[in-house]
Write an enzyme that holds these catalytic residues in place. Structure first.
Site, PDB file in Angstrom:
ATOM      1  N   GLU A  45       0.816  -1.211   0.000  1.00 49.34           N
ATOM      2  CA  GLU A  45       0.000   0.000   0.000  1.00 49.34           C
ATOM      3  C   GLU A  45       0.855   1.269   0.000  1.00 49.34           C
ATOM      4  O   GLU A  45       0.455   2.309  -0.538  1.00 49.34           O
ATOM      5  CB  GLU A  45      -0.944   0.004   1.206  1.00 49.34           C
ATOM      6  CG  GLU A  45      -1.829   1.230   1.309  1.00 49.34           C
ATOM      7  CD  GLU A  45      -2.741   1.447   0.108  1.00 49.34           C
ATOM      8  OE1 GLU A  45      -3.094   2.620  -0.152  1.00 49.34           O
ATOM      9  OE2 GLU A  45      -3.082   0.461  -0.582  1.00 49.34           O
ATOM     10  N   HIS A  82       3.668   1.737  -1.673  1.00 50.21           N
ATOM     11  CA  HIS A  82       3.982   1.994  -3.074  1.00 50.21           C
ATOM     12  C   HIS A  82       2.752   2.511  -3.820  1.00 50.21           C
ATOM     13  O   HIS A  82       2.856   3.410  -4.666  1.00 50.21           O
ATOM     14  CB  HIS A  82       4.468   0.707  -3.758  1.00 50.21           C
ATOM     15  CG  HIS A  82       5.718   0.131  -3.173  1.00 50.21           C
ATOM     16  ND1 HIS A  82       5.715  -1.029  -2.438  1.00 50.21           N
ATOM     17  CD2 HIS A  82       7.008   0.550  -3.223  1.00 50.21           C
ATOM     18  CE1 HIS A  82       6.954  -1.319  -2.077  1.00 50.21           C
ATOM     19  NE2 HIS A  82       7.752  -0.372  -2.517  1.00 50.21           N
TER      20      HIS A  82
END
Length: 277
Positions: A33, A35
């Site tokens: 999440e 990224h």
């Protein structure tokens, strides 16, 4: 639709056809999440979003986890598609370093010798070298990096300024699990028991950030870390936002690195000295 390419030639062709402002999100894959938050920020501020996926051997030491670092390209492309990235560039080692290990690399300077640099000699030289190469290959106008790797972000900003690279570098706040653990691709190495112990890092930072005096910040954070037997602290440091000496008052940064089992984790938080949060 997200397009996956593996070669410099394919990247160059896609970049030449890219409209408007181009953003890049550089990753080593195993996307989570954190990224995806970077991709969403990029999508909001650019017309064309490139995500790079490359596990860079230059930034791993001889006893680090390069060989076992998770490689999940199919799932990574799915995540990029969900976040509406336009292009994924996933080169192999020979494509990224066609002449073998480069004989010319970037020197991270004095800032690269403290904190992470003291514990991981050569790490930042390898990191800056690949970031510089990817900025050149993508010709990105803007690049997004997470604040979890705060020293990395500071060094990239310094490199771009010192070398007149011309890309805008944007730091994005750390994304955390519901229990407070900073998201990291290495979290998957933790057993259930180790994950519980790892929460001491974020708890220590939160407790430290509640204090208004530098000495009390470190004392409060250190107590939590010392009370958790499963955590072996590498460093706990209070600095100014540029990683210099901590100020008496004003903005500061509290950073920690520790091993939980064989997994090395880092985390940090901003704080304001002289005022109780």
């Amino acid at each position: 639709m997200t397009v996956l390419v593996h070669t410099r030639a394919e990247l160059a062709a896609a970049r030449a056809a890219a409209p408007g402002r181009v953003a890049v999100v550089m990753t080593m894959g195993a996307l989570h999440e954190g990224h995806r938050r970077l991709m969403r920020e990029a999508r909001e501020r650019a017309d064309f979003v490139i995500v790079t996926v490359f596990v860079n051997p230059l930034q791993f030491g001889p006893n680090e986890d390069f060989d076992k670092y998770p490689r999940t390209l199919a799932a990574d492309v799915e995540a990029c598609t969900a976040e509406r990235a336009d292009l994924v560039f996933a080169p192999d080692r020979d494509e990224m370093y066609p002449g073998g290990t480069p004989s010319v690399t970037l020197d991270a300077g004095a800032l690269g010798t403290i904190l992470e640099g003291a514990s991981r000699p050569g790490h930042f030289s390898g990191m800056l070298t690949v970031v510089a190469k990817l900025l050149q290959l993508t010709r990105a106008d803007i690049a997004f990096f997470g604040e979890k790797d705060y020293q990395q972000l500071a060094l990239i900003k310094r490199m771009v300024t010192d070398l007149e690279i011309g890309a805008e570098i944007v730091g994005v706040p750390t994304v955390r699990e519901p229990d407070g653990l900073a998201m990291s691709s290495r979290n998957r190495y933790l057993s259930a028991e180790q994950r519980g112990a790892a929460l001491a890092l974020s708890q220590a930072l939160r407790e430290g950030a509640l204090q208004d005096d530098g000495a009390r910040v470190l004392e409060a954070a250190r107590k939590i870390l010392d009370d958790e037997r499963g955590v072996a602290v590498d460093y706990l440091a209070l600095t100014d936002p540029l990683l210099g000496p901590a100020p008496t008052t004003g903005p500061a940064r509290l950073l920690v690195a520790a091993k939980v089992g064989t997994t090395r984790l880092i985390d940090n938080v901003p704080l304001l000295l002289g005022e109780v949060a």
